[in-house]
Every structure is written in C-alpha cells, then in structure tokens.
Scaffold this active site. Structure first.
Site, PDB file in Angstrom:
ATOM      1  N   HIS A   1       1.376 -23.116  -8.791  1.00 44.99           N
ATOM      2  CA  HIS A   1       0.164 -23.562  -8.105  1.00 44.99           C
ATOM      3  C   HIS A   1      -0.446 -24.669  -8.939  1.00 44.99           C
ATOM      4  CE1 HIS A   1      -3.936 -23.448  -6.390  1.00 44.99           C
ATOM      5  NE2 HIS A   1      -4.312 -23.620  -7.644  1.00 44.99           N
TER       6      HIS A   1
ATOM      7  N   LYS B   1       3.574 -18.645 -11.030  1.00 43.85           N
ATOM      8  CA  LYS B   1       3.409 -17.495 -10.143  1.00 43.85           C
ATOM      9  C   LYS B   1       4.356 -16.329 -10.483  1.00 43.85           C
ATOM     10  CE  LYS B   1       1.723 -20.173  -6.192  1.00 43.85           C
ATOM     11  NZ  LYS B   1       1.989 -20.467  -4.763  1.00 43.85           N
TER      12      LYS B   1
ATOM     13  N   GLU C   1     -11.424 -24.324 -10.536  1.00 45.75           N
ATOM     14  CA  GLU C   1     -10.320 -23.411 -10.835  1.00 45.75           C
ATOM     15  C   GLU C   1     -10.199 -23.165 -12.340  1.00 45.75           C
ATOM     16  OE1 GLU C   1      -7.468 -24.101  -6.945  1.00 45.75           O
ATOM     17  OE2 GLU C   1      -6.853 -25.015  -8.837  1.00 45.75           O
TER      18      GLU C   1
ATOM     19  N   ASN D   1       6.747 -19.839  -4.410  1.00 43.39           N
ATOM     20  CA  ASN D   1       7.190 -21.189  -4.757  1.00 43.39           C
ATOM     21  C   ASN D   1       6.941 -21.545  -6.222  1.00 43.39           C
ATOM     22  OD1 ASN D   1       4.447 -21.729  -4.793  1.00 43.39           O
ATOM     23  ND2 ASN D   1       4.460 -22.918  -2.904  1.00 43.39           N
TER      24      ASN D   1
ATOM     25  N   TYR E   1      -8.488 -17.303  -4.185  1.00 41.94           N
ATOM     26  CA  TYR E   1      -7.939 -17.893  -2.957  1.00 41.94           C
ATOM     27  C   TYR E   1      -8.888 -17.746  -1.768  1.00 41.94           C
ATOM     28  CZ  TYR E   1      -3.526 -18.653  -5.314  1.00 41.94           C
ATOM     29  OH  TYR E   1      -2.555 -19.109  -6.176  1.00 41.94           O
TER      30      TYR E   1
END
Length: 140
Positions: A117, A11, A128, A114, A51
């Site tokens: 993913h 990320k 995905e 965080n 998302y």
C-alpha cells in the site's frame, strides 16, 4: 522535485511469504530511504479506521479482514517525489496491469493481496503517517 515523505505498508500476503526485505530493497534501489519502520498486527478497529475512506465500498469488509489476517510492516519512505516514486515502484493495483519489475507484478497474489500500500497524495501521506508514527519515530 521536493523531498517528500510517504507511508508504505507491506501487506500480510507479502510478510507471510517473507518478502519484506525484497520489497524494501526495491524502494531503496529507487532512491527512497526508510526513515521509520514497524512490524505490527492491525486490530479490526485500527484497520477499519485506517481504511475508513472505503467504508461504503463493497470491498471494505474483505479489505479489513485481509489486513488483519497477519502482520504488516508500516514504513515512512523519504525522497524526492517520494509519493509518486513509491506508487511507481509498487505498480498498478491490479497486478495483471502492473509493469514488469514492480512489486505488484512480481509479488502480488491478487488485486486485494497485492503486497503493498502507498499513499496517493501529500495530504493522505501526512494523515497516514500520523496514524502509525509519532514525530519522534521518524529519523531522517
């Protein structure tokens, strides 16, 4: 255990801090192989589509804004039990609850930022992966 493929995203919080190599090393040391990788910047439309499952959740807008805030590294990881292994290496979504040595415990800035993913199931992983990669892009 079967050999699987899963999607991993490093990320924007992690790419901004030049942690890409350290994160990939954690996956590789856990026995996962990077079989496809791209560094890119998501458009708002792409982030909203990716998302979309969270569209009705209160954090959706913030998640999209975060994911378009800088470059990401999307990867296909391959290995025995790759989906669960990837999730184990990442650690709990909330870094405060993540185990020592996991990506999120070591590198996350917050629950949202965080650092990584990962797909949560075989069907999710397949969808995905297709979102970011063509079959020709994946080299085992």
């Amino acid at each position: 255990m079967a050999v699987e493929r899963t999607l991993s995203i490093i990320k924007p919080d992690a790419t901004r801090r030049n942690l890409t190599g350290k994160i990939i090393t954690k996956f590789e040391e856990a026995g996962l192989k990077v079989v496809a990788s791209r560094r890119l910047r998501l458009s708002q439309a792409d982030a909203e589509a990716f998302y979309g499952v969270h569209k009705e959740r209160p954090f959706f807008k913030d998640l999209v804004s975060f994911m378009i805030s800088g470059p990401v590294v999307v990867q296909v990881l391959e290995g025995e039990g790759a989906i669960q292994k990837n999730r184990d290496v990442m650690g709990a979504t909330n870094p405060a609850n993540a185990a020592a040595g996991t990506i999120r415990k070591e590198f996350a800035e917050s629950i949202e930022a965080n650092s990584a993913h990962g797909s949560d199931a075989p069907e999710t992983a397949a969808n995905e992966i297709k979102f970011f990669f063509r079959d020709l892009d994946i080299v085992g």
